[in-house]
Design a protein around this motif. Structure first.
Motif, PDB file in Angstrom:
ATOM      1  N   ASN A 359       0.808  -1.224   0.000  1.00 18.88           N
ATOM      2  CA  ASN A 359       0.000   0.000   0.000  1.00 18.88           C
ATOM      3  C   ASN A 359       0.841   1.273   0.000  1.00 18.88           C
ATOM      4  O   ASN A 359       0.468   2.269  -0.621  1.00 18.88           O
ATOM      5  CB  ASN A 359      -0.952   0.014   1.198  1.00 18.88           C
ATOM      6  N   ILE A 360       1.957   1.271   0.700  1.00 12.69           N
ATOM      7  CA  ILE A 360       2.827   2.446   0.741  1.00 12.69           C
ATOM      8  C   ILE A 360       3.825   2.425  -0.421  1.00 12.69           C
ATOM      9  O   ILE A 360       4.102   3.457  -1.042  1.00 12.69           O
ATOM     10  CB  ILE A 360       3.585   2.521   2.078  1.00 12.69           C
ATOM     11  N   GLY A 361       4.349   1.260  -0.739  1.00 10.13           N
ATOM     12  CA  GLY A 361       5.379   1.121  -1.766  1.00 10.13           C
ATOM     13  C   GLY A 361       5.016   1.696  -3.118  1.00 10.13           C
ATOM     14  O   GLY A 361       5.867   2.279  -3.802  1.00 10.13           O
ATOM     15  N   PRO A 362       3.745   1.565  -3.590  1.00  7.78           N
ATOM     16  CA  PRO A 362       3.403   2.063  -4.918  1.00  7.78           C
ATOM     17  C   PRO A 362       3.579   3.564  -5.129  1.00  7.78           C
ATOM     18  O   PRO A 362       3.508   4.029  -6.278  1.00  7.78           O
ATOM     19  CB  PRO A 362       1.919   1.669  -5.052  1.00  7.78           C
ATOM     20  N   ASN A 363       3.804   4.324  -4.071  1.00 12.02           N
ATOM     21  CA  ASN A 363       4.052   5.754  -4.254  1.00 12.02           C
ATOM     22  C   ASN A 363       5.419   6.031  -4.890  1.00 12.02           C
ATOM     23  O   ASN A 363       5.744   7.178  -5.200  1.00 12.02           O
ATOM     24  CB  ASN A 363       3.961   6.493  -2.920  1.00 12.02           C
ATOM     25  N   LEU A 364       6.192   4.987  -5.098  1.00 14.63           N
ATOM     26  CA  LEU A 364       7.530   5.161  -5.659  1.00 14.63           C
ATOM     27  C   LEU A 364       7.522   5.237  -7.183  1.00 14.63           C
ATOM     28  O   LEU A 364       8.312   5.954  -7.775  1.00 14.63           O
ATOM     29  CB  LEU A 364       8.436   4.014  -5.192  1.00 14.63           C
ATOM     30  N   THR A 365       6.612   4.483  -7.835  1.00 13.37           N
ATOM     31  CA  THR A 365       6.580   4.453  -9.301  1.00 13.37           C
ATOM     32  C   THR A 365       5.139   4.523  -9.796  1.00 13.37           C
ATOM     33  O   THR A 365       4.206   4.173  -9.081  1.00 13.37           O
ATOM     34  CB  THR A 365       7.228   3.170  -9.860  1.00 13.37           C
ATOM     35  N   TYR A 366       4.978   4.944 -11.046  1.00 14.45           N
ATOM     36  CA  TYR A 366       3.643   4.980 -11.651  1.00 14.45           C
ATOM     37  C   TYR A 366       2.986   3.605 -11.652  1.00 14.45           C
ATOM     38  O   TYR A 366       1.787   3.471 -11.426  1.00 14.45           O
ATOM     39  CB  TYR A 366       3.729   5.461 -13.103  1.00 14.45           C
ATOM     40  N   ALA A 367       3.769   2.584 -11.949  1.00 13.07           N
ATOM     41  CA  ALA A 367       3.212   1.246 -12.146  1.00 13.07           C
ATOM     42  C   ALA A 367       2.940   0.526 -10.845  1.00 13.07           C
ATOM     43  O   ALA A 367       2.454  -0.602 -10.852  1.00 13.07           O
ATOM     44  CB  ALA A 367       4.161   0.409 -13.003  1.00 13.07           C
ATOM     45  N   GLY A 368       3.225   1.145  -9.708  1.00 10.40           N
ATOM     46  CA  GLY A 368       3.074   0.460  -8.427  1.00 10.40           C
ATOM     47  C   GLY A 368       1.650   0.078  -8.091  1.00 10.40           C
ATOM     48  O   GLY A 368       1.413  -0.939  -7.447  1.00 10.40           O
ATOM     49  N   SER A 369       0.698   0.898  -8.498  1.00  7.50           N
ATOM     50  CA  SER A 369      -0.708   0.586  -8.229  1.00  7.50           C
ATOM     51  C   SER A 369      -1.572   1.113  -9.361  1.00  7.50           C
ATOM     52  O   SER A 369      -1.228   2.090 -10.031  1.00  7.50           O
ATOM     53  CB  SER A 369      -1.168   1.187  -6.896  1.00  7.50           C
ATOM     54  N   LEU A 370      -2.724   0.483  -9.544  1.00  8.29           N
ATOM     55  CA  LEU A 370      -3.664   0.940 -10.555  1.00  8.29           C
ATOM     56  C   LEU A 370      -4.214   2.318 -10.202  1.00  8.29           C
ATOM     57  O   LEU A 370      -4.544   3.115 -11.083  1.00  8.29           O
ATOM     58  CB  LEU A 370      -4.808  -0.070 -10.695  1.00  8.29           C
ATOM     59  N   ALA A 371      -4.318   2.605  -8.904  1.00 10.30           N
ATOM     60  CA  ALA A 371      -4.818   3.910  -8.477  1.00 10.30           C
ATOM     61  C   ALA A 371      -3.906   5.029  -8.973  1.00 10.30           C
ATOM     62  O   ALA A 371      -4.377   6.081  -9.415  1.00 10.30           O
ATOM     63  CB  ALA A 371      -4.930   3.949  -6.953  1.00 10.30           C
ATOM     64  N   THR A 372      -2.594   4.807  -8.895  1.00  6.34           N
ATOM     65  CA  THR A 372      -1.649   5.826  -9.353  1.00  6.34           C
ATOM     66  C   THR A 372      -1.756   6.028 -10.859  1.00  6.34           C
ATOM     67  O   THR A 372      -1.687   7.165 -11.356  1.00  6.34           O
ATOM     68  CB  THR A 372      -0.214   5.432  -8.975  1.00  6.34           C
ATOM     69  N   LEU A 373      -1.924   4.943 -11.587  1.00  2.00           N
ATOM     70  CA  LEU A 373      -2.092   5.053 -13.037  1.00  2.00           C
ATOM     71  C   LEU A 373      -3.354   5.846 -13.372  1.00  2.00           C
ATOM     72  O   LEU A 373      -3.353   6.703 -14.264  1.00  2.00           O
ATOM     73  CB  LEU A 373      -2.169   3.662 -13.662  1.00  2.00           C
ATOM     74  N   LEU A 374      -4.423   5.565 -12.649  1.00  2.00           N
ATOM     75  CA  LEU A 374      -5.675   6.270 -12.882  1.00  2.00           C
ATOM     76  C   LEU A 374      -5.538   7.739 -12.510  1.00  2.00           C
ATOM     77  O   LEU A 374      -6.035   8.626 -13.219  1.00  2.00           O
ATOM     78  CB  LEU A 374      -6.788   5.613 -12.066  1.00  2.00           C
ATOM     79  N   TRP A 375      -4.851   8.015 -11.399  1.00  2.00           N
ATOM     80  CA  TRP A 375      -4.618   9.403 -10.982  1.00  2.00           C
ATOM     81  C   TRP A 375      -3.850  10.170 -12.060  1.00  2.00           C
ATOM     82  O   TRP A 375      -4.162  11.327 -12.351  1.00  2.00           O
ATOM     83  CB  TRP A 375      -3.839   9.410  -9.670  1.00  2.00           C
ATOM     84  N   ARG A 376      -2.859   9.535 -12.663  1.00  2.00           N
ATOM     85  CA  ARG A 376      -2.072  10.202 -13.692  1.00  2.00           C
ATOM     86  C   ARG A 376      -2.941  10.570 -14.887  1.00  2.00           C
ATOM     87  O   ARG A 376      -2.808  11.662 -15.463  1.00  2.00           O
ATOM     88  CB  ARG A 376      -0.909   9.309 -14.131  1.00  2.00           C
ATOM     89  N   ARG A 377      -3.858   9.679 -15.262  1.00  2.00           N
ATOM     90  CA  ARG A 377      -4.759   9.981 -16.373  1.00  2.00           C
ATOM     91  C   ARG A 377      -5.672  11.157 -16.049  1.00  2.00           C
ATOM     92  O   ARG A 377      -5.922  12.024 -16.890  1.00  2.00           O
ATOM     93  CB  ARG A 377      -5.594   8.738 -16.727  1.00  2.00           C
ATOM     94  N   ILE A 378      -6.160  11.193 -14.818  1.00  2.00           N
ATOM     95  CA  ILE A 378      -7.030  12.297 -14.412  1.00  2.00           C
ATOM     96  C   ILE A 378      -6.259  13.612 -14.390  1.00  2.00           C
ATOM     97  O   ILE A 378      -6.765  14.665 -14.808  1.00  2.00           O
ATOM     98  CB  ILE A 378      -7.651  11.998 -13.030  1.00  2.00           C
ATOM     99  N   ALA A 379      -5.018  13.576 -13.903  1.00  4.57           N
ATOM    100  CA  ALA A 379      -4.189  14.780 -13.884  1.00  4.57           C
ATOM    101  C   ALA A 379      -3.948  15.296 -15.297  1.00  4.57           C
ATOM    102  O   ALA A 379      -4.036  16.510 -15.558  1.00  4.57           O
ATOM    103  CB  ALA A 379      -2.862  14.488 -13.187  1.00  4.57           C
ATOM    104  N   HIS A 380      -3.658  14.394 -16.219  1.00  4.75           N
ATOM    105  CA  HIS A 380      -3.448  14.811 -17.612  1.00  4.75           C
ATOM    106  C   HIS A 380      -4.726  15.376 -18.208  1.00  4.75           C
ATOM    107  O   HIS A 380      -4.685  16.319 -19.016  1.00  4.75           O
ATOM    108  CB  HIS A 380      -2.965  13.623 -18.447  1.00  4.75           C
ATOM    109  N   HIS A 381      -5.873  14.816 -17.826  1.00  7.22           N
ATOM    110  CA  HIS A 381      -7.160  15.316 -18.310  1.00  7.22           C
ATOM    111  C   HIS A 381      -7.384  16.765 -17.885  1.00  7.22           C
ATOM    112  O   HIS A 381      -8.055  17.531 -18.578  1.00  7.22           O
ATOM    113  CB  HIS A 381      -8.289  14.429 -17.791  1.00  7.22           C
TER     114      HIS A 381
END
Length: 419
Positions: A359-381
């Motif tokens: 749960n904490i580790g995925p904050n290191l890379t984009y691919a760490g969690s699906l939530a981070t990937l989704l957040w990146r798409r929303i930020a780009h939007h």
């Protein structure tokens, strides 16, 4: 021997394809468009017997049902104005001071992630944070990054806060309440570390003057939505005590909100079905099948050789670190599916350490969690530039410290309350 090697290679290749396509999303197709065929290939090749596919589907079924219910509940709460009210409250409480806004974002994102799961924070709160920062004339970067980090870090508290927690909850043998009690100190410790680092890392943006573009709005709390969410949370506790799956409580909360919305013609049945995100649910099931094949064909043995035994402080630190590393290599969902069966013999403390890592580790890379990937798409939007170097540097500053602090807190909790 050759067949075994080929099956292992095929399973690993299928997992790589699924994860890469989930990150890149070729042709903007949903993740399931690649995961479901990959699972079919693995099954057809004999990488996982049909009996084990049924077993995996039976294990993941309640988890997927819960996820669908929470997605519907969160979307209907958004339709009722819950997240808009959160944005209004943040703007008023911050008094046009970015430092106070960051504190408000931390508080709300942590609470929403814990109660409505990280998907609600990423999908529903992130746009509200953008709008609130724009209305205040504040620079959005610190507050938007906070939502991304807390969607992972703040999901430690409850079994229902994250799909990874749900996947591990049954294996812990803990009640809903005891899980929450053991994870309260780690949850607080990780959030405190994140907040301290964010205040220092984004000092320039947080001290910049603001230029408000709109006056403050009156706060109108959607009481029905708040009461329904509170009742659903209480239902999780009662259901756990009675041995009932939390999916039923989530389904009840979603049903109450859906009946009200349909009766008032605020939504349609088709919109409710869309909010459940059926393609993503199919992706979770297919991913579980592929990961089971990878684990059974070699990964399980390899991880078993390096995973520490026991719940001493060094063992917990090692388990959390390995889980964090694996989450960043293969995503946190496959990581928890692979590690939980191996950690289970050491007791619930070891499984909770796995959750700290995934749960904490995925904050290191984009691919760490699906939530981070989704957040990146929303930020780009929202035309917000997410810089890989900045994201990684922030992760390097927060993840090791948050893992250390939360693991120490977990060890202390286990000593105080026992397993």
């Amino acid at each position: 021997m050759i067949d075994a090697v080929l099956l292992e290679s095929l399973s690993v290749a299928a997992l790589v394809v699924v994860l890469v396509c989930a990150v890149v999303r070729p042709f903007r197709w949903p993740e399931a468009a690649f995961a479901v065929p990959a699972a079919g290939v693995v099954v057809a090749a004999g990488g996982i017997p049909i009996a084990e596919v049924r077993e995996e589907a039976a294990r993941l079924g309640p988890v997927i049902g819960f996820l669908a219910a929470v997605l519907v509940l969160a979307k209907l709460c958004d339709d009722e104005g819950l997240f808009h009210a959160c944005g209004t409250w943040m703007a008023r409480w911050s008094r046009r001071r970015p430092q106070r806004l960051l504190g408000a974002v931390f508080a709300l994102a942590s609470l929403i992630t814990a109660v409505l799961s990280l998907d609600a924070t990423v999908v529903l709160l992130t746009p509200v944070v953008f709008a609130t920062a724009a209305r205040m004339g504040a620079r959005p970067r610190p507050h938007v990054y906070a939502g991304a980090h807390l969607s992972n870090t703040a999901s430690l508290l409850l079994p229902v806060s994250n799909l990874t927690n749900l996947l591990a909850f049954t294996a812990t043998g803990l009640t809903f309440t005891r899980f929450a009690l053991l994870m309260t100190l780690p949850w607080l410790a990780a959030i405190a570390v994140e907040y301290a680092v964010f205040r220092r890392f984004f000092a320039a943006e947080l001290n910049a003057p603001t230029d408000p573009t709109a006056p403050d709005e009156p706060t109108e709390l959607p009481l029905f939505a708040l009461v329904t969410v509170a009742a659903t949370l209480a239902g999780f506790v009662v259901a756990s005590a009675l041995g009932v799956d939390p999916a039923w409580s989530a389904a009840a909360g979603a049903a109450v909100m859906a009946v009200r919305a349909l009766a008032r013609r605020h939504t349609t049945a088709a919109a409710i079905v869309r909010s459940a995100d059926v393609p993503f649910l199919a992706f979770v099931l297919a991913l579980g099948v592929v990961v089971r094949a990878v684990v059974d064909n070699g990964l399980g043995r390899a991880l078993g050789n390096v995973l520490p035994d026991g719940t001493t402080l060094p063992a917990l630190l090692g388990i959390a670190a390995l889980a964090a590393l694996l989450a960043n290599l293969i995503n946190n969902l496959p990581a928890v599916l692979a590690l939980v069966p191996l950690a289970a013999p050491s007791g619930p403390g070891a499984i909770l350490a796995v959750l700290l890592g995934v749960n904490i580790g995925p904050n290191l890379t984009y691919a760490g969690s699906l939530a981070t990937l989704l957040w990146r798409r929303i930020a780009h939007h929202h035309d917000h530039d997410v810089r890989l170097k900045e994201f990684t540097l922030l992760g390097l500053l927060t993840v090791p410290l948050a893992l250390l602090a939360s693991t120490l807190a977990l060890w202390a909790s286990l000593k105080i309350m026992g397993e």
